[in-house]
Design an enzyme around this catalytic site. Structure first.
Site, PDB file in Angstrom:
ATOM      1  N   ARG A  10      11.027   1.800  -4.346  1.00 43.09           N
ATOM      2  CA  ARG A  10       9.690   1.396  -4.824  1.00 43.09           C
ATOM      3  C   ARG A  10       9.717   0.854  -6.247  1.00 43.09           C
ATOM      4  O   ARG A  10       8.763   1.047  -7.017  1.00 43.09           O
ATOM      5  CB  ARG A  10       8.698   2.578  -4.767  1.00 43.09           C
ATOM      6  CG  ARG A  10       8.301   3.001  -3.375  1.00 43.09           C
ATOM      7  CD  ARG A  10       7.142   2.148  -2.861  1.00 43.09           C
ATOM      8  NE  ARG A  10       6.736   2.600  -1.547  1.00 43.09           N
ATOM      9  CZ  ARG A  10       5.657   3.341  -1.306  1.00 43.09           C
ATOM     10  NH1 ARG A  10       4.871   3.698  -2.277  1.00 43.09           N
ATOM     11  NH2 ARG A  10       5.371   3.705  -0.080  1.00 43.09           N
ATOM     12  N   ARG A  14       3.010  -0.077  -8.476  1.00 37.96           N
ATOM     13  CA  ARG A  14       1.861   0.087  -9.375  1.00 37.96           C
ATOM     14  C   ARG A  14       2.176   0.613 -10.763  1.00 37.96           C
ATOM     15  O   ARG A  14       1.335   0.549 -11.647  1.00 37.96           O
ATOM     16  CB  ARG A  14       0.826   1.001  -8.702  1.00 37.96           C
ATOM     17  CG  ARG A  14       0.104   0.311  -7.560  1.00 37.96           C
ATOM     18  CD  ARG A  14      -0.632   1.297  -6.682  1.00 37.96           C
ATOM     19  NE  ARG A  14       0.331   2.164  -6.007  1.00 37.96           N
ATOM     20  CZ  ARG A  14       0.004   3.051  -5.070  1.00 37.96           C
ATOM     21  NH1 ARG A  14      -1.247   3.218  -4.723  1.00 37.96           N
ATOM     22  NH2 ARG A  14       0.936   3.779  -4.504  1.00 37.96           N
ATOM     23  N   ARG A  23      -1.403  -7.708  -7.802  1.00 38.92           N
ATOM     24  CA  ARG A  23      -2.103  -6.931  -6.765  1.00 38.92           C
ATOM     25  C   ARG A  23      -3.618  -7.126  -6.859  1.00 38.92           C
ATOM     26  O   ARG A  23      -4.312  -7.182  -5.840  1.00 38.92           O
ATOM     27  CB  ARG A  23      -1.730  -5.448  -6.948  1.00 38.92           C
ATOM     28  CG  ARG A  23      -2.380  -4.475  -6.001  1.00 38.92           C
ATOM     29  CD  ARG A  23      -1.775  -4.558  -4.621  1.00 38.92           C
ATOM     30  NE  ARG A  23      -2.362  -3.538  -3.749  1.00 38.92           N
ATOM     31  CZ  ARG A  23      -3.542  -3.643  -3.178  1.00 38.92           C
ATOM     32  NH1 ARG A  23      -4.274  -4.719  -3.365  1.00 38.92           N
ATOM     33  NH2 ARG A  23      -3.982  -2.670  -2.384  1.00 38.92           N
ATOM     34  N   ASP A  60       6.548  -3.648   3.618  1.00 42.14           N
ATOM     35  CA  ASP A  60       6.313  -2.244   3.925  1.00 42.14           C
ATOM     36  C   ASP A  60       6.871  -1.939   5.302  1.00 42.14           C
ATOM     37  O   ASP A  60       6.946  -2.827   6.147  1.00 42.14           O
ATOM     38  CB  ASP A  60       4.811  -1.924   3.886  1.00 42.14           C
ATOM     39  CG  ASP A  60       4.589  -0.418   3.820  1.00 42.14           C
ATOM     40  OD1 ASP A  60       4.627   0.133   2.703  1.00 42.14           O
ATOM     41  OD2 ASP A  60       4.440   0.214   4.879  1.00 42.14           O
ATOM     42  N   TYR A 140       3.765   7.287  12.116  1.00 40.89           N
ATOM     43  CA  TYR A 140       2.518   6.704  11.608  1.00 40.89           C
ATOM     44  C   TYR A 140       1.655   6.164  12.745  1.00 40.89           C
ATOM     45  O   TYR A 140       0.427   6.215  12.688  1.00 40.89           O
ATOM     46  CB  TYR A 140       2.814   5.611  10.575  1.00 40.89           C
ATOM     47  CG  TYR A 140       3.254   6.188   9.245  1.00 40.89           C
ATOM     48  CD1 TYR A 140       2.309   6.618   8.308  1.00 40.89           C
ATOM     49  CD2 TYR A 140       4.597   6.345   8.925  1.00 40.89           C
ATOM     50  CE1 TYR A 140       2.703   7.174   7.094  1.00 40.89           C
ATOM     51  CE2 TYR A 140       5.000   6.895   7.713  1.00 40.89           C
ATOM     52  CZ  TYR A 140       4.051   7.311   6.806  1.00 40.89           C
ATOM     53  OH  TYR A 140       4.438   7.870   5.614  1.00 40.89           O
TER      54      TYR A 140
HETATM   55  O1  CP3 Z   1      10.946  -0.187  -2.570  1.00 41.10           O
HETATM   56  C1  CP3 Z   1      10.335  -1.243  -2.829  1.00 41.10           C
HETATM   57  O2  CP3 Z   1      10.015  -1.579  -3.998  1.00 41.10           O
HETATM   58  C2  CP3 Z   1      10.047  -2.208  -1.695  1.00 41.10           C
HETATM   59  C3  CP3 Z   1       8.768  -2.129  -1.083  1.00 41.10           C
HETATM   60  C4  CP3 Z   1       8.387  -0.922  -0.230  1.00 41.10           C
HETATM   61  C5  CP3 Z   1       7.041  -0.445  -0.152  1.00 41.10           C
HETATM   62  N1  CP3 Z   1       6.996   0.534   0.778  1.00 41.10           N
HETATM   63  C6  CP3 Z   1       5.932  -0.968  -0.944  1.00 41.10           C
HETATM   64  C7  CP3 Z   1       4.634  -0.262  -0.972  1.00 41.10           C
HETATM   65  C8  CP3 Z   1       9.157  -0.147   0.644  1.00 41.10           C
HETATM   66  C9  CP3 Z   1      10.652  -0.180   0.920  1.00 41.10           C
HETATM   67  C10 CP3 Z   1       8.251   0.772   1.286  1.00 41.10           C
HETATM   68  C11 CP3 Z   1       8.679   1.740   2.305  1.00 41.10           C
HETATM   69  C12 CP3 Z   1       7.709   2.660   2.878  1.00 41.10           C
HETATM   70  N2  CP3 Z   1       6.377   2.460   3.132  1.00 41.10           N
HETATM   71  C13 CP3 Z   1       8.048   3.951   3.375  1.00 41.10           C
HETATM   72  C14 CP3 Z   1       9.434   4.548   3.380  1.00 41.10           C
HETATM   73  C15 CP3 Z   1       9.830   5.118   2.079  1.00 41.10           C
HETATM   74  C16 CP3 Z   1       9.001   6.321   1.660  1.00 41.10           C
HETATM   75  O3  CP3 Z   1       8.246   6.165   0.685  1.00 41.10           O
HETATM   76  O4  CP3 Z   1       9.125   7.367   2.282  1.00 41.10           O
HETATM   77  C17 CP3 Z   1       6.866   4.532   3.877  1.00 41.10           C
HETATM   78  C18 CP3 Z   1       6.737   5.896   4.498  1.00 41.10           C
HETATM   79  C19 CP3 Z   1       5.815   3.570   3.729  1.00 41.10           C
HETATM   80  C20 CP3 Z   1       4.403   3.696   4.186  1.00 41.10           C
HETATM   81  C21 CP3 Z   1       3.431   3.528   3.087  1.00 41.10           C
HETATM   82  N3  CP3 Z   1       3.195   2.356   2.399  1.00 41.10           N
HETATM   83  C22 CP3 Z   1       2.556   4.504   2.570  1.00 41.10           C
HETATM   84  C23 CP3 Z   1       2.480   5.939   3.035  1.00 41.10           C
HETATM   85  C24 CP3 Z   1       1.803   3.883   1.567  1.00 41.10           C
HETATM   86  C25 CP3 Z   1       0.640   4.483   0.799  1.00 41.10           C
HETATM   87  C26 CP3 Z   1       1.087   5.378  -0.299  1.00 41.10           C
HETATM   88  C27 CP3 Z   1       1.157   4.625  -1.580  1.00 41.10           C
HETATM   89  O5  CP3 Z   1       2.158   4.770  -2.312  1.00 41.10           O
HETATM   90  O6  CP3 Z   1       0.193   3.903  -1.868  1.00 41.10           O
HETATM   91  C28 CP3 Z   1       2.259   2.547   1.449  1.00 41.10           C
HETATM   92  C29 CP3 Z   1       1.765   1.519   0.496  1.00 41.10           C
HETATM   93  C30 CP3 Z   1       2.769   0.823  -0.353  1.00 41.10           C
HETATM   94  N4  CP3 Z   1       3.986   0.367   0.076  1.00 41.10           N
HETATM   95  C31 CP3 Z   1       2.604   0.488  -1.726  1.00 41.10           C
HETATM   96  C32 CP3 Z   1       3.771  -0.200  -2.122  1.00 41.10           C
HETATM   97  C33 CP3 Z   1       4.073  -0.795  -3.469  1.00 41.10           C
HETATM   98  C34 CP3 Z   1       1.362   0.760  -2.572  1.00 41.10           C
HETATM   99  C35 CP3 Z   1       0.243  -0.138  -2.125  1.00 41.10           C
HETATM  100  C36 CP3 Z   1      -0.511  -0.846  -3.231  1.00 41.10           C
HETATM  101  O7  CP3 Z   1       0.092  -1.457  -4.136  1.00 41.10           O
HETATM  102  O8  CP3 Z   1      -1.721  -0.823  -3.147  1.00 41.10           O
END
Ligand code: CP3
Length: 331
Positions: A10, A14, A23, A60, A140
């Site tokens: 990640r 943010r 964003r 994602d 999910y």
């Molecule tokens: O790593 C990186 O920088 C690459 C991008 C990436 C994102 N999500 C961006 C993201 C990657 C590789 C993921 C993987 C992901 N997404 C996983 C596996 C890794 C882990 O964290 O366990 C999972 C379970 C998800 C599902 C997911 N996406 C959730 C549960 C959420 C909401 C929680 C949160 O942090 O907001 C997301 C949203 C998400 N994915 C964001 C980002 C940057 C935040 C959304 C935003 O900017 O509004």
């Protein structure tokens, strides 16, 4: 290779003001993931700031079920919301024929990042493509979003193994197509995120974590010989040694893992990746320095990629990330 290569899960997100600026200009998170110009830009942001050894495609894991025609919404402050998949009609509705067209923008992002890395002078930076592992994506879809224990998913795997197996097979095949397309577009390394692998009992772990990962890795190696693949069976505990048999080149360690003991359970031919606690990065200072040094001391002399044990959190001060990079680079 020492100091070890480093990147952070990640790393685009943010905690970076430049990410929040991009964003703010899109309606929702899926729009960001499917607008190649913006997705490529946010992928490159942490590379410009910190010079990490790898860029990870900004997308994602839930983009794949979305591409299969399953609904997906990201609600502000709530995380992902999906229709609950609980019956055969839900599995039958998934349409693998839709995937290629739906993920075309993601492939365009990969091409743009690959080109951007070269033109901006980061040609040594590896480009990582990724997908959610079938079990975590199924979690999910069945729950309709996040969950503390993924109880409905686990119950379905026991109560209706044929139906759950059909869902897993559909996701496994779609994952192969999706990851293979990322390699064709320019991804140089692949990572499979199985964030909820650790909720499974050992029998189901073998069936729904090890077996699909093995199938995905074998298929990818046939199409792209030599492509390095990182697996992340989060919270796998003692099962992590078994995961090496999937054929992965590296295994991501979550924060709970004792690296020395994990190292003893995994062949030296398989690199470890991890596993700084994201909260030590939030805290910074002496705690961050000590945790970082302990990880480096445990992994010195072993194939290793420095990373966090889970994704960076939004409240992380960007200065702490800079301090971490300096510490690892000075190892
Ligand atoms: O790593 C990186 O920088 C690459 C991008 C990436 C994102 N999500 C961006 C993201 C990657 C590789 C993921 C993987 C992901 N997404 C996983 C596996 C890794 C882990 O964290 O366990 C999972 C379970 C998800 C599902 C997911 N996406 C959730 C549960 C959420 C909401 C929680 C949160 O942090 O907001 C997301 C949203 C998400 N994915 C964001 C980002 C940057 C935040 C959304 C935003 O900017 O509004």
């Amino acid at each position: 290779m020492w100091p070890p290569p480093m990147w952070l899960m990640r790393q685009a997100g943010r905690y970076l003001p430049e990410y929040r600026a991009i964003r703010a200009g899109v309606t929702d998170f899926i729009a960001l993931c499917t607008t190649p110009e913006k997705a490529a830009e946010v992928t490159l942001q942490p590379i410009r700031r910190y010079g990490f050894d790898a860029a990870i495609l900004f997308s994602d894991i839930l983009v794949l079920p979305w591409a299969l025609g399953h609904g997906l919404e990201f609600k502000e402050g709530e995380g992902p919301v999906l229709p609950k998949l609980r019956d055969a009609a839900g599995v039958d509705a998934l349409n693998p024929a839709k995937v290629a067209a739906a993920v075309a923008p993601v492939m365009e992002t990969v091409r743009r990042v690959a080109a951007g890395l070269t033109t901006e002078g980061f040609s040594q930076t590896a480009l990582i493509g990724f997908a959610g592992a079938p079990f975590t994506v199924a979690c999910y879809m069945v729950e309709g979003g996040g969950s503390r224990d993924f109880a409905a998913t686990r119950a379905m795997a026991y109560a209706d193994p044929a139906l759950f197996g059909r869902l897993m097979d559909t996701l496994t095949e779609a994952t192969i197509v999706y990851l293979s397309a990322q390699v064709d577009a320019g991804a140089e390394v692949l990572m499979l995120f199985d964030s909820w692998a650790g909720v499974l009992a050992p029998g189901l772990f073998r069936t729904h974590v090890i077996a699909p990962a093995t199938r995905i890795i074998n298929a990818l190696r046939q199409r792209h010989p030599g492509i390095p693949i990182i697996g992340f069976p989060r919270l796998a505990g003692l099962m992590v040694g078994d995961y090496a048999a999937t054929g992965v080149n590296a295994i991501g360690m979550d924060t709970s893992m004792d690296l020395t003991r994990a190292s003893g359970a995994i062949p030296a031919s398989v690199a470890l990746q991890g596993n700084l606690d994201p909260m030590a990065l939030v805290a910074g200072g002496v705690a961050l320095a000590n945790e970082t040094d302990a990880i480096l001391a445990a992994m010195r002399g072993r194939p290793f990629i420095f990373n966090l044990g889970h994704g960076i959190v939004p409240q992380t001060p960007p200065d702490h990330v800079a301090a971490l990079v300096e510490r690892v680079r000075g190892a």
